[in-house]
Design an enzyme around this catalytic site. Structure first.
Site, mmCIF file in Angstrom:
data_model
loop_
_atom_site.group_PDB
_atom_site.id
_atom_site.type_symbol
_atom_site.label_atom_id
_atom_site.label_comp_id
_atom_site.label_asym_id
_atom_site.label_seq_id
_atom_site.Cartn_x
_atom_site.Cartn_y
_atom_site.Cartn_z
ATOM 1 N N GLN A 261 0.823 -1.208 0.000
ATOM 2 C CA GLN A 261 0.000 0.000 0.000
ATOM 3 C C GLN A 261 0.858 1.260 0.000
ATOM 4 O OE1 GLN A 261 -2.695 -1.845 -1.076
ATOM 5 N NE2 GLN A 261 -3.557 0.103 -0.425
ATOM 6 N N HIS A 264 1.648 2.953 -3.359
ATOM 7 C CA HIS A 264 0.688 3.775 -4.094
ATOM 8 C C HIS A 264 1.052 5.246 -4.103
ATOM 9 C CE1 HIS A 264 -2.731 1.349 -5.393
ATOM 10 N NE2 HIS A 264 -2.582 0.615 -4.313
ATOM 11 N N GLU A 330 -9.267 1.748 5.373
ATOM 12 C CA GLU A 330 -9.746 1.442 4.025
ATOM 13 C C GLU A 330 -9.606 -0.068 3.769
ATOM 14 O OE1 GLU A 330 -8.666 2.661 -0.606
ATOM 15 O OE2 GLU A 330 -7.226 3.016 0.999
ATOM 16 N N ASP A 364 -7.297 -5.558 -4.881
ATOM 17 C CA ASP A 364 -7.054 -4.471 -5.822
ATOM 18 C C ASP A 364 -7.370 -4.876 -7.254
ATOM 19 O OD1 ASP A 364 -6.234 -2.704 -3.881
ATOM 20 O OD2 ASP A 364 -4.095 -3.066 -4.175
ATOM 21 N N HIS A 423 -51.096 21.255 6.382
ATOM 22 C CA HIS A 423 -50.889 19.819 6.224
ATOM 23 C C HIS A 423 -52.121 19.054 6.711
ATOM 24 C CE1 HIS A 423 -46.802 21.040 5.552
ATOM 25 N NE2 HIS A 423 -46.349 19.790 5.482
#
Length: 439
Positions: A261, A264, A330, A364, A423
């Site tokens: 990760q 990235h 995540e 992924d 109403h």
């Protein structure tokens, strides 16, 4: 190179404040993004070309990628890459088929009192695919497949142009679009792509109802600025992984997954939560050697040594669960003796990867799950991108005269309590015993 240690053993702090998370200042980017989005709204294609030259260093000959270019890129895909794309599409589509809701659900709350819930797809969607540090072809299928399964009738993809490919986006992105049957693809990136989708550009791109897909801080800021003009899926920040592990975990696997990760983005977060100091030491000892064997060394080292990454030492897995739930990662991996049972106790995570044979990179690409997931703790209240993200629900209310008369006094009383006599009158005009009693 080592991950810093945060020791919460014997403590009960506010874990949200303790677990590291990088700064992602969307408000700071809004100022610059506002001008870009407003320019696209006012000047259309001319603004898109101006921003392509400024930010992408190339002006595409065609902002909408020609169909023949999409077909050519598909034909030129490496056979192994094409096979990988095809299998990943198959798996994601198979899972997506399970994600929807019935088209129509009927509830009769009293005799003659029927409320139906109709599920309908969004009519037109703009899908954003990043093309910065890595050409994320995987984001194409993660956006397109669930939208197609949901029944979205009109799909458009935007992805940055590349000087390397003569102003076209990366060929693998274009080839994958063609394999998926998407022929409306724009060589437009960044905040200007979101503005193009939101406002539309005359003669080029019709406005959309919803924009989905990840992107950098400028893309996220544009989504925030234009929310309301157009629907958005989320405000995604830098990617992140948390690994919950005990002393049974394989340190080499854990180190590799934290690195995956970090690759990235320099702002990516990698967090290990463990009750084993020995595992923590082993993982830290393996990081440098594993990183040195890869291409993106500087990016990975920046991410792993940044304030958003750390090892959190806990007393036991109960405290570990509390930490990962507060973090709301995540991606969450669970490497423990009872990984399956423990994973099902987690409340807050975008996606949970169970055991040593389910690493995040599987998700992924080819697990069949979505990889467009909530970041920055948003997993506490938000889901990843699925078929349901492309649907909306509508209630259809159908009461008979008898059903309205039965519940009418309840409605009238409620309306008067809120000081809304009009109403109440809308009920009374229908239910008054005599015609002359209406007003």
């Amino acid at each position: 190179m080592e991950l810093r240690l945060i020791d919460v053993r014997g403590l009960t702090p506010d874990y949200r404040a303790v677990v590291p998370r990088g700064a992602f200042d969307i408000d700071h980017a809004l100022g610059a993004v506002k001008g870009i989005c407003d320019a696209v709204a006012e000047r259309g294609e001319a603004a898109l070309r101006e921003f392509a030259e400024r930010f992408d260093k190339v002006v595409p000959e065609h902002l909408r990628v020609p169909a023949e270019a999409l077909a050519r890129c598909a034909d030129e895909l490496d056979p192994e890459v094409r096979a990988a794309f095809t299998e990943s599409i198959r798996r994601r589509r198979e899972v997506a088929e399970t994600e929807g809701t019935p088209d129509l659900v009927r509830a009769e709350v009293a005799p003659g009192a029927v409320v139906e819930t109709k599920t309908v797809p969004v009519a037109r969607v703009g899908l954003y695919v990043p093309g910065g540090l890595a050409p994320l072809a995987s984001s194409v299928l993660m956006n397109v497949v669930p939208a197609q399964v949901a029944g979205v009738g009109s799909l458009a993809v935007a992805t940055p142009p590349s000087a390397e490919f003569g102003g076209l986006p990366h060929p693998s992105i274009l080839g994958l679009c063609h394999l998926l049957g998407v022929d409306e693809v724009y060589a437009v990136g960044g905040a200007q792509a979101i503005a193009m989708f939101a406002h539309g550009v005359e003669g080029l791109c019709a406005p959309v109802d919803l924009v989905t897909g990840p992107g950098n801080i400028w893309v996220v800021a544009a989504k925030r600025y234009l929310r309301g003009v157009v629907g958005i899926d989320s405000e995604a920040g830098p990617t992140e992984i948390a690994v919950l592990a005990d002393d049974s975990a394989d340190a080499a696997y854990v180190a590799a997954d934290l690195i995956s990760q970090a690759e990235h983005d320099p702002m990516a977060g990698s967090v290990l939560v463990t009750d084993s100091p020995e595992l923590a030491a082993s993982v830290n000892g393996l990081l440098a050697g594993q990183v040195a064997a890869l291409d993106n060394v500087d990016r990975i080292e920046t991410a792993l040594t940044g304030p958003q990454s750390a090892i959190v030492l806990v007393d036991d897995m109960e405290q570990g669960l509390a930490v990962v739930d507060a973090y709301g990662a995540e991606h969450l991996e669970v490497h423990t003796r009872d990984a399956y049972a423990l994973a099902h106790r987690v409340q807050n995570a975008g996606a949970i990867f169970i055991g040593p044979w389910s690493p995040v990179p599987l998700g992924d690409y080819s697990a069949g799950s979505t990889h467009v997931l909530p970041t920055a703790g948003a997993a506490r209240y938000q889901s990843g991108l699925t078929v349901r993200s492309f649907c909306k629900t509508v209630h259809l209310i159908h009461y008979t005269e008898g059903a309205l008369r039965e519940v009418g006094p309840t409605v009238e009383r409620f309306a008067r309590e809120e000081r809304l006599p009009g109403h109440a009158a809308a009920i009374t005009v229908r239910t008054a015993a005599e015609q002359g009693d209406r007003w």
